[in-house]
Write a protein that holds these residues in place. Sequence first.
Motif, PDB file in Angstrom:
ATOM      1  N   GLY A   3       0.864  -1.036   0.040  1.00  0.00           N
ATOM      2  CA  GLY A   3       0.022  -0.051   0.153  1.00  0.00           C
ATOM      3  C   GLY A   3       0.925   1.139  -0.271  1.00  0.00           C
ATOM      4  N   THR A   4       0.341   2.278  -0.003  1.00  0.00           N
ATOM      5  CA  THR A   4       0.893   3.735   0.038  1.00  0.00           C
ATOM      6  C   THR A   4       1.332   4.094   1.680  1.00  0.00           C
ATOM      7  OG1 THR A   4      -0.432   4.529  -1.682  1.00  0.00           O
ATOM      8  CG2 THR A   4       0.485   6.154  -0.274  1.00  0.00           C
ATOM      9  N   ILE A   5       2.567   4.339   1.676  1.00  0.00           N
ATOM     10  CA  ILE A   5       3.066   4.663   3.039  1.00  0.00           C
ATOM     11  C   ILE A   5       3.319   6.132   3.176  1.00  0.00           C
ATOM     12  CG2 ILE A   5       5.345   4.234   4.664  1.00  0.00           C
ATOM     13  CD1 ILE A   5       3.455   1.709   3.966  1.00  0.00           C
ATOM     14  N   PRO A   6       2.686   6.674   4.073  1.00  0.00           N
ATOM     15  CA  PRO A   6       2.777   8.088   4.471  1.00  0.00           C
ATOM     16  C   PRO A   6       4.219   8.671   4.453  1.00  0.00           C
ATOM     17  CG  PRO A   6       1.194   7.083   6.112  1.00  0.00           C
ATOM     18  CD  PRO A   6       1.861   6.112   5.389  1.00  0.00           C
ATOM     19  N   THR A   7       4.365   9.802   4.096  1.00  0.00           N
ATOM     20  CA  THR A   7       5.625  10.433   4.289  1.00  0.00           C
ATOM     21  C   THR A   7       5.811  11.342   5.351  1.00  0.00           C
ATOM     22  OG1 THR A   7       4.652  12.343   3.153  1.00  0.00           O
ATOM     23  CG2 THR A   7       5.593  10.645   1.715  1.00  0.00           C
ATOM     24  N   LYS A   8       5.401  10.926   6.455  1.00  0.00           N
ATOM     25  CA  LYS A   8       5.475  11.558   7.720  1.00  0.00           C
ATOM     26  C   LYS A   8       7.075  11.450   8.278  1.00  0.00           C
ATOM     27  CE  LYS A   8       3.703  12.135  12.459  1.00  0.00           C
ATOM     28  NZ  LYS A   8       2.793  11.543  13.487  1.00  0.00           N
ATOM     29  N   THR A   9       7.575  12.357   9.087  1.00  0.00           N
ATOM     30  CA  THR A   9       8.992  12.236   9.607  1.00  0.00           C
ATOM     31  C   THR A   9       8.883  11.952  11.069  1.00  0.00           C
ATOM     32  OG1 THR A   9       9.318  14.699   9.520  1.00  0.00           O
ATOM     33  CG2 THR A   9      10.165  13.465   7.667  1.00  0.00           C
ATOM     34  N   PHE A  10      10.070  11.310  11.612  1.00  0.00           N
ATOM     35  CA  PHE A  10      10.139  11.328  13.032  1.00  0.00           C
ATOM     36  C   PHE A  10      11.306  11.609  13.629  1.00  0.00           C
ATOM     37  CE2 PHE A  10       7.231   8.029  10.755  1.00  0.00           C
ATOM     38  CZ  PHE A  10       6.331   8.010  11.549  1.00  0.00           C
ATOM     39  N   ASN A  11      11.472  11.731  15.090  1.00  0.00           N
ATOM     40  CA  ASN A  11      12.521  11.773  15.913  1.00  0.00           C
ATOM     41  C   ASN A  11      12.598  11.042  17.033  1.00  0.00           C
ATOM     42  OD1 ASN A  11      13.433  14.312  14.436  1.00  0.00           O
ATOM     43  ND2 ASN A  11      11.801  15.668  15.538  1.00  0.00           N
ATOM     44  N   GLY A  12      13.689  10.521  17.312  1.00  0.00           N
ATOM     45  CA  GLY A  12      13.555   9.551  18.442  1.00  0.00           C
ATOM     46  C   GLY A  12      15.056   9.215  18.583  1.00  0.00           C
ATOM     47  N   GLU A  13      15.598   8.495  19.656  1.00  0.00           N
ATOM     48  CA  GLU A  13      16.629   8.202  20.191  1.00  0.00           C
ATOM     49  C   GLU A  13      16.585   6.605  20.608  1.00  0.00           C
ATOM     50  OE1 GLU A  13      20.345   9.091  22.942  1.00  0.00           O
ATOM     51  OE2 GLU A  13      19.824  10.802  21.633  1.00  0.00           O
TER      52      GLU A  13
END
Length: 413
Positions: A368-378
């Motif tokens: 399917g279509t994967i959202p292009t949202k970005t993420f931050n984390g460690e």
Amino acid sequence: MATTKTRIAELAFRHLTDDLSKNDQLELDQLLQDPTNQKLFQALTDRRRIMAAVKGMQNAEAQVDASWQKIEAAHHLRDRNKEAAYPLHNKYTVWRKYRVAAAAVVFPLAGFVAWYLWQHREQDVVPPVTPAASTIQYASYTPKPVKAYWKRAANLVVSLDEQPNGVVGYSDGMPVTKSDSGLAFPVARRSDLPLPDTVQTVLTLKGGFYPVWLPDGSRVWLNSASSVFFASAFDGSKRLVSVTGEAYFDVVKDGKRPFYVLTPGLKLEVHGTKFNIQAYAEDSIVRTSLVEGKVTVTKMDDKQSITLKPGEQAVLTKKKKLEKITGSASINKATAWKSGKFVFENDDVKSIIDQLCRWYDLEVEYKGTIPTKTFNGEFYHSDPVEMILGYLHDRSGIKFTREGKKIIIQPLP
């Protein structure tokens, strides 16, 4: 230090089970004045981590149960033998509205606290300094050298995991040695004499990490799924290596012999320098991140060149254009893998999944279509992959399913 960690773990457990007394709360407030203690407490009370750890315990228990059933069937063991040999058959509970029913989850919470302290027993965090200083400091934990091979002349391959410490082979008649801290090639003392054109290769598989001392005394750390190629002895005019994947270099200064690194699309000239280079084929982007010294980055067609100062990056974009990026955050992110961390800053799902697949030795399938949202984390490399996938799931609206070594990613229905 261990006593303080243990006490914080006890107080964290009481906090999670709503069992903190007034004196406990006062003691906890005092301990949390220390930033290091704050970081530990936050990790121990991070519900996302706990849920992932508990899920991991459940999966591990299911696997042990399945293995035991096979053993029991093969040896006709009776139930009382099973109970004697494997007594821990515990059931786990889930969070409701992010609160804990104390009696029902005592074992999972205690298990998570014990697991976290064991995994991070050597990870006391050292505050990072800016790249303008001589070095960047990180947590003391580093991945253990594993899943690495040395490809010698005549295509002889040595599995470094299987070799004991000591001499593991010879390079132009001189011993190559392995120790707990990596593989060391003999420092060539005959740089002005004709030398055999012998190419050496050290490579890592997925989930691998390996340090290597080159023939001039320089050192290179290989990230997973990476390789370094070099001559068994550098000649009298230059030192030349080639890299695929990701590597961190600490280059010995030598005014008479410049040090060159070749990687897809780029060539680097360095002078007594510490830098990281990331050049995975699937990324279509090459990043050079300078920690110390000086690096000149040039496109292979010689049409564009950038000279870096400490704290700067040169990025070869998908459009094959060189760009310069400044800022200590970019350098910290680029070199975090060397200290056993994942650092995500405005990374999309594919970029994060690529990193996870390389480290945890997984494959990925997108549906399917994967959202292009970005993420931050460690996260730490020692964290269960389910923990990181759970973090993405909670924030992305994407469903992650793991089937053995495959991760299936698809939008939530």
